[in-house]
Each structure stands twice: as structure tokens, then as C-alpha cells.
Design a protein around this motif. Structure first.
Motif, PDB file in Angstrom:
ATOM      1  N   ILE A 173       0.822  -1.210   0.000  1.00 48.19           N
ATOM      2  CA  ILE A 173       0.000   0.000   0.000  1.00 48.19           C
ATOM      3  C   ILE A 173       0.859   1.265   0.000  1.00 48.19           C
ATOM      4  O   ILE A 173       0.345   2.354  -0.161  1.00 48.19           O
ATOM      5  N   VAL A 174       2.182   1.104   0.163  1.00 55.44           N
ATOM      6  CA  VAL A 174       3.060   2.276   0.147  1.00 55.44           C
ATOM      7  C   VAL A 174       3.045   2.905  -1.230  1.00 55.44           C
ATOM      8  O   VAL A 174       3.115   2.230  -2.245  1.00 55.44           O
ATOM      9  N   GLY A 175       2.978   4.237  -1.270  1.00 63.81           N
ATOM     10  CA  GLY A 175       2.919   4.939  -2.535  1.00 63.81           C
ATOM     11  C   GLY A 175       1.501   5.058  -3.056  1.00 63.81           C
ATOM     12  O   GLY A 175       1.244   5.766  -4.019  1.00 63.81           O
ATOM     13  N   GLN A 176       0.566   4.327  -2.451  1.00 65.41           N
ATOM     14  CA  GLN A 176      -0.835   4.417  -2.844  1.00 65.41           C
ATOM     15  C   GLN A 176      -1.628   5.303  -1.891  1.00 65.41           C
ATOM     16  O   GLN A 176      -2.837   5.467  -2.048  1.00 65.41           O
ATOM     17  N   ASN A 177      -0.954   5.845  -0.882  1.00 62.64           N
ATOM     18  CA  ASN A 177      -1.576   6.793   0.036  1.00 62.64           C
ATOM     19  C   ASN A 177      -2.771   6.178   0.765  1.00 62.64           C
ATOM     20  O   ASN A 177      -3.819   6.800   0.917  1.00 62.64           O
ATOM     21  N   ARG A 178      -2.617   4.924   1.218  1.00 56.16           N
ATOM     22  CA  ARG A 178      -3.710   4.218   1.870  1.00 56.16           C
ATOM     23  C   ARG A 178      -3.319   3.814   3.286  1.00 56.16           C
ATOM     24  O   ARG A 178      -2.134   3.735   3.628  1.00 56.16           O
TER      25      ARG A 178
ATOM     26  N   ILE B 227      -8.699   2.459   3.592  1.00 50.64           N
ATOM     27  CA  ILE B 227      -9.181   3.763   3.131  1.00 50.64           C
ATOM     28  C   ILE B 227      -8.020   4.560   2.553  1.00 50.64           C
ATOM     29  O   ILE B 227      -6.852   4.322   2.882  1.00 50.64           O
ATOM     30  N   ASN B 228      -8.327   5.486   1.670  1.00 50.68           N
ATOM     31  CA  ASN B 228      -7.320   6.351   1.066  1.00 50.68           C
ATOM     32  C   ASN B 228      -7.090   7.557   1.963  1.00 50.68           C
ATOM     33  O   ASN B 228      -8.045   8.149   2.473  1.00 50.68           O
ATOM     34  N   TRP B 229      -5.826   7.930   2.152  1.00 53.60           N
ATOM     35  CA  TRP B 229      -5.519   9.087   2.995  1.00 53.60           C
ATOM     36  C   TRP B 229      -6.161  10.366   2.454  1.00 53.60           C
ATOM     37  O   TRP B 229      -6.390  11.325   3.196  1.00 53.60           O
ATOM     38  N   GLU B 230      -6.441  10.408   1.148  1.00 52.50           N
ATOM     39  CA  GLU B 230      -7.089  11.601   0.601  1.00 52.50           C
ATOM     40  C   GLU B 230      -8.503  11.777   1.140  1.00 52.50           C
ATOM     41  O   GLU B 230      -9.073  12.863   1.070  1.00 52.50           O
TER      42      GLU B 230
ATOM     43  N   SER C 179       9.237  14.288   8.718  1.00 46.56           N
ATOM     44  CA  SER C 179       7.823  14.046   8.453  1.00 46.56           C
ATOM     45  C   SER C 179       7.263  12.939   9.331  1.00 46.56           C
ATOM     46  O   SER C 179       7.886  11.891   9.515  1.00 46.56           O
ATOM     47  N   ASP C 180       6.067  13.192   9.837  1.00 46.33           N
ATOM     48  CA  ASP C 180       5.273  12.138  10.451  1.00 46.33           C
ATOM     49  C   ASP C 180       4.849  11.171   9.346  1.00 46.33           C
ATOM     50  O   ASP C 180       4.979  11.472   8.147  1.00 46.33           O
ATOM     51  N   ILE C 181       4.325  10.018   9.719  1.00 48.06           N
ATOM     52  CA  ILE C 181       3.821   9.074   8.731  1.00 48.06           C
ATOM     53  C   ILE C 181       2.310   9.187   8.592  1.00 48.06           C
ATOM     54  O   ILE C 181       1.780   9.299   7.490  1.00 48.06           O
ATOM     55  N   GLU C 182       1.592   9.182   9.694  1.00 50.68           N
ATOM     56  CA  GLU C 182       0.134   9.277   9.653  1.00 50.68           C
ATOM     57  C   GLU C 182      -0.294  10.733   9.534  1.00 50.68           C
ATOM     58  O   GLU C 182      -0.158  11.496  10.483  1.00 50.68           O
ATOM     59  N   MET C 183      -0.799  11.111   8.372  1.00 52.54           N
ATOM     60  CA  MET C 183      -1.270  12.482   8.180  1.00 52.54           C
ATOM     61  C   MET C 183      -2.423  12.483   7.197  1.00 52.54           C
ATOM     62  O   MET C 183      -2.431  11.700   6.243  1.00 52.54           O
ATOM     63  N   PRO C 184      -3.409  13.356   7.399  1.00 51.77           N
ATOM     64  CA  PRO C 184      -4.532  13.437   6.457  1.00 51.77           C
ATOM     65  C   PRO C 184      -4.091  13.951   5.093  1.00 51.77           C
ATOM     66  O   PRO C 184      -3.075  14.629   4.972  1.00 51.77           O
ATOM     67  N   GLU C 185      -4.869  13.592   4.090  1.00 48.27           N
ATOM     68  CA  GLU C 185      -4.692  14.009   2.699  1.00 48.27           C
ATOM     69  C   GLU C 185      -3.493  13.362   2.017  1.00 48.27           C
ATOM     70  O   GLU C 185      -3.606  12.847   0.917  1.00 48.27           O
TER      71      GLU C 185
END
Length: 308
Positions: free
Chosen positions: A14-19, A115-118, A238-244
Motif C-alpha cells: 500500500i506504500v505509494g498508494q496513500n492508503r 481507506i485512502n488518505w485523501e 515528516s510524520d507518517i500518519e497524516m490526512p490528505e
């Protein structure tokens, strides 16, 4: 071991897929809340708890899990809600982050969603400074609130935030006044901790709330500084868990851009474990540091800013 490797491979895909995978749970009532699955080591029916004299009123006691004592915090009470009364039907989320293991008492656990981070949005403006949310999203047309567990834990068990005098003294040997470190983190507690630590060793810090803001800022500065960009902005924390946009996706996008790829990136996260280490390697970050140790972070900053 084969099962472990398979699990690592599955999650690194899922890395690079923003999920992300979000564990949905309830506190008191029907309102759904969420926590990143990577923070959760296991979920279990609330075991017998041993009272802890002198502890915060939010600490419901100690659970003995396979001989290991784990502090159990009432997550509803800790975030200003009602105390969870029915322990027989309650659950404990055993979490591993910020270099510690602790349990969070919740009223019920529903399921895990991918879910997608976006789709993860920052808390609405106007919520004030004292709320306990890092993000909100919608699952099955219901608003899910993602709790800032770092803020919860920092209020109950504060961490050391000061850089040692020895490291401050060493840092005076370097002139970092012309450089800026960009820090991306959705937790206000974490942003303030990092800024306090780095400012004390003479580092200029710019703070943003998520990966998308960070990427936009970097692209603006690249256009402004041109060939001097790497000297002006040598480091991103950078944090890892972030919205968008999460930190993994941010790192992958930065490293894929030839004009930004020389930027050093330190992923600074409460997440830990073999899954996270595999992901950090996959996206090409320069270093991973588990939150929060001010000397370790300040030392890493000195290292990467002096190698440009």
C-alpha cells in the motif's frame, strides 16, 4: 517467519498508494472513532484490572497480559467524555507507539477498513485548540473521528522535551542560520515538541500539518531558491500518519522528483515495528526515528544538515 514476511509484503504494497487501514471503535454511545491499525498490537476483551494508586483518574488500572503489566487508559474519559462503566463488554486496544506499550479502554470494536488518505480530512476549523482529533473521515456515510492518541498520552505521561546541555553546546559549533528544516505532522503536540527541540539548537523550523502542505511548500521553495534549494532546505522531518497525504507517499513523491531528490528525509513517527521499517526502506527515506527523544532527533538534524 513465512507468515510474518507475507504480512510485511502485504502491507508494504500500500506504500505509494496513500492508503491506510483504520480500526473503527466506539467509546460511550454510537459515535465511531478510528485509529491506525499499525498502532494496534492486539485487541482483547477487557481483562481483570488491578488498581494503580496515585495514577491519573483516566488510568483504570493495570492489565497483566502474559505476565507483562500494561497500563490501561479510559480513552473516553481521557478525551473529556464519560467514563466507560461496563468493563465486561468493553475492549482494550493494546497499542505500541512512542517507544512504549499501553492499553486504551474502549466501549466496543467494529471492524477494520482500508481507506485512502485523501479521504482523511483535518478537523474542521473553529474546533478550538483543546480538541483531541487529528482528522475526520466518512465510513458508510458516518463521520469517523480519528483521535490524537499522542496528545492523550502526553497529558497523562509527559515525555522529556528538552535537548541536553551537552548537545546544545555541540550545536553552537555549526552555523545553521541560513538553513530551514521543514516539519510535517498532523499532531499539534508533536509539532510543538519538534519545534522546541530544534529551536534550542539553533535550527530554523517551518511547520505544516500534512504531506500535501509539505509538498506544496517544497515546490514553492524550489521555484524560489532554484539551484540553492538543497543548501537552503536540506532536511524534511515528516510524520507518517497524516490526512490528505501520508509521510510514505510524501517521501516517495519527493524522491521521485529529480530536483527534490537530494533533500534528506527523516520519518519521525509514533509507529514502530517490522512493518514500518520495511516501508521506510521501500520509499527511500534517509532515516527513521521513533517519537519522541529530543537528543536523538537533534543529533539526526545536525548530521543531515552538515552533510550538504
Amino acid at each position: 517467519m513465512s507468515n510474518l514476511i507475507s504480512s510485511v509484503d502485504q502491507r508494504t504494497n500500500i506504500v505509494g498508494q496513500n492508503r491506510l487501514e483504520l480500526l473503527i471503535f466506539r467509546l460511550v454511545g454510537s459515535q465511531p472513532f478510528g485509529i491506525n491499525v499499525f498502532k494496534v498490537r492486539e485487541v482483547l476483551q477487557c481483562p481483570e484490572l488491578t488498581e494503580m494508586p496515585g495514577a491519573s483518574e483516566c488510568v483504570r488500572g493495570i492489565a497483566h497480559l502474559r505476565g507483562v503489566p500494561i497500563t490501561v487508559i479510559d480513552l473516553s474519559q481521557a478525551t473529556g467524555g464519560k467514563r466507560i462503566e461496563d468493563l465486561k463488554s468493553a475492549f482494550v486496544l493494546v497499542t505500541e507507539y512512542n517507544r512504549t506499550t499501553q492499553g486504551f479502554l474502549v466501549g466496543g470494536v467494529d471492524r477494520i477498513v482500508n481507506i485512502n488518505w485523501e479521504q482523511i480530512m483535518p478537523p474542521p476549523k473553529g474546533a478550538g485548540a483543546n480538541h483531541y482529533l487529528t482528522a475526520v473521515t466518512k465510513v458508510d456515510n458516518k463521520l469517523v473521528q480519528v483521535i490524537d492518541v499522542e496528545k492523550v498520552f502526553s497529558e497523562i505521561s509527559p515525555v522529556e522535551e528538552e535537548v541536553s546541555e551537552e548537545l546544545k553546546s555541540q550545536s553552537r559549533e555549526l552555523d545553521l542560520s541560513e538553513m530551514t528544516v521543514l516539519v510535517a505532522d498532523d499532531s499539534s503536540v508533536a509539532r510543538n515538541q519538534v519545534k522546541k527541540a530544534l529551536s534550542s539548537v539553533g535550527v530554523n523550523v517551518v511547520l505544516v500539518n500534512d504531506g500535501r502542505q509539505a509538498l506544496n511548500w517544497l515546490e514553492e521553495k524550489l521555484e524560489e531558491y532554484g539551484d540553492d534549494f538543497a543548501q537552503k532546505v536540506p532536511l524534511l522531518i515528516s510524520d507518517i500518519e497524516m490526512p490528505e497525504m501520508d509521510g510514505y507517499t510524501l517521501t516517495a513523491k519527493v524522491k521521485a522528483n529529480p530536483e527534490l531528490s537530494k533533500l534528506h528525509i527523516v520519518l519521525h513517527s509514533s509507529l514502530s515495528g517490522v512493518f514500518n521499517e520495511a516501508m521506510v526502506r521501500k520509499v527511500g527515506a534517509d532515516q527513521f526515528i521513533a517519537k519522541f527523544h529530543p537528543d536523538e532527533l537533534a543529533s539526526a538534524v545536525r548530521k543531515w544538515m552538515s552533510t550538504n
